[in-house]
Design an enzyme around this catalytic site. Sequence first.
Site, PDB file in Angstrom:
ATOM      1  N   ALA A  69      36.035 -25.033  -6.942  1.00 20.25           N
ATOM      2  CA  ALA A  69      35.786 -23.588  -6.845  1.00 20.25           C
ATOM      3  C   ALA A  69      34.478 -23.363  -6.105  1.00 20.25           C
ATOM      4  CB  ALA A  69      35.709 -22.990  -8.242  1.00 20.25           C
ATOM      5  N   GLY A 112      38.638 -27.575  -8.716  1.00 23.01           N
ATOM      6  CA  GLY A 112      39.733 -26.829  -8.105  1.00 23.01           C
ATOM      7  C   GLY A 112      40.345 -27.550  -6.913  1.00 23.01           C
ATOM      8  N   GLU A 115      42.792 -29.773  -8.441  1.00 22.65           N
ATOM      9  CA  GLU A 115      43.871 -28.900  -8.947  1.00 22.65           C
ATOM     10  C   GLU A 115      44.727 -28.373  -7.803  1.00 22.65           C
ATOM     11  OE1 GLU A 115      40.997 -26.462 -11.085  1.00 22.65           O
ATOM     12  OE2 GLU A 115      42.029 -26.953 -12.953  1.00 22.65           O
ATOM     13  N   GLU A 135      34.163 -30.110 -14.128  1.00 20.71           N
ATOM     14  CA  GLU A 135      33.794 -28.798 -14.682  1.00 20.71           C
ATOM     15  C   GLU A 135      32.924 -28.925 -15.929  1.00 20.71           C
ATOM     16  OE1 GLU A 135      36.802 -29.615 -13.586  1.00 20.71           O
ATOM     17  OE2 GLU A 135      37.698 -27.938 -12.483  1.00 20.71           O
TER      18      GLU A 135
END
Length: 261
Positions: A69, A112, A115, A135
Amino acid sequence: LTYPSPEGLLVAGPEAGVLEIRLDRPDARNALSTPLLRGIVALLQQAAGDDAVRCVVLTGGDKVFAAGADLAEMASKDMQAVLLEERPQLFAAIGRFPKPVVGAVCGYALGGGCELVMHADIIIAGESAQFGQPEINLGIIPGAGGTQRLTHAVGKSLAMKMVLAGEFISAREALAAGLVAEVAADDACLARAHELARKIAGKAPLAVRLAKDAVLQSFETPLAAGMVLERRNFVVLAGTDDRNEGVRAFLEKRKPVWTGR
Ligand code: CO8
């Protein structure tokens, strides 16, 4: 149809049925800002309706696939903003793309980024690839499938190690665990992903679509329900021109000519 390259993305093709989407925000280590995710979704929406695209290759840079992210964006969001944000819908839209996606990963695929690439149907890892869900080091947890798709792919113990301790796994470990399909030399990784994508692009499109659908259903349903869905897709394909052509071509010892009907 021509494809734009939205900001932070480089698009090539479609060529021989393959569209390449490359994450390209090197200054931010390909961090997945909301506009960048919107760009990916827009491209996939265009590709979903374009017969010239049969398969997508998703890749990043030589040293970083994606660092997760966009932390600069995240820093500006409080809980209410995170609750109301658009990213879950964007990731869900990527997950609904009906054509195959082959991921080619060199370097870091973190948070992310890991992911995102887990939305690909097949992942080819370069030797330098490292997959991680760091994270926990930020006081948060994965929010786009890192506790779910990762656990399905690598099992509980390894997923827990990555999610709780924030440790990365190498390309070789990812291969052993089943997260990736193959490991290639870094400079061969993208070419191998394209080779696979071209091969898939040469198959009967409806069969490819219903095969992807059936395999993905295995993550959603118990075995008996999955068998029903597989059988339904199998029966549907019995009504297609391409199935008749495929079987006839085999018996006539020639290459099939697919029409996508
Ligand atoms: N976001 C924004 N900017 C970043 C990010 C990021 N994730 N990662 C790196 N950058 C920026 C740095 O701030 C730096 O900027 P500047 O040059 O302006 O100082 C520049 O990129 C270079 O960074 P580094 O010096 O750290 O680069 P290195 O090559 O030394 O290291 C790494 C590369 C290892 C990738 C390192 O940058 C790193 O560890 N990045 C952060 C990784 C991380 O913690 N990722 C998890 C983020 S959280 C997350 O992904 C949650 C997803 C939830 C999705 C929910 C959807 C619903």
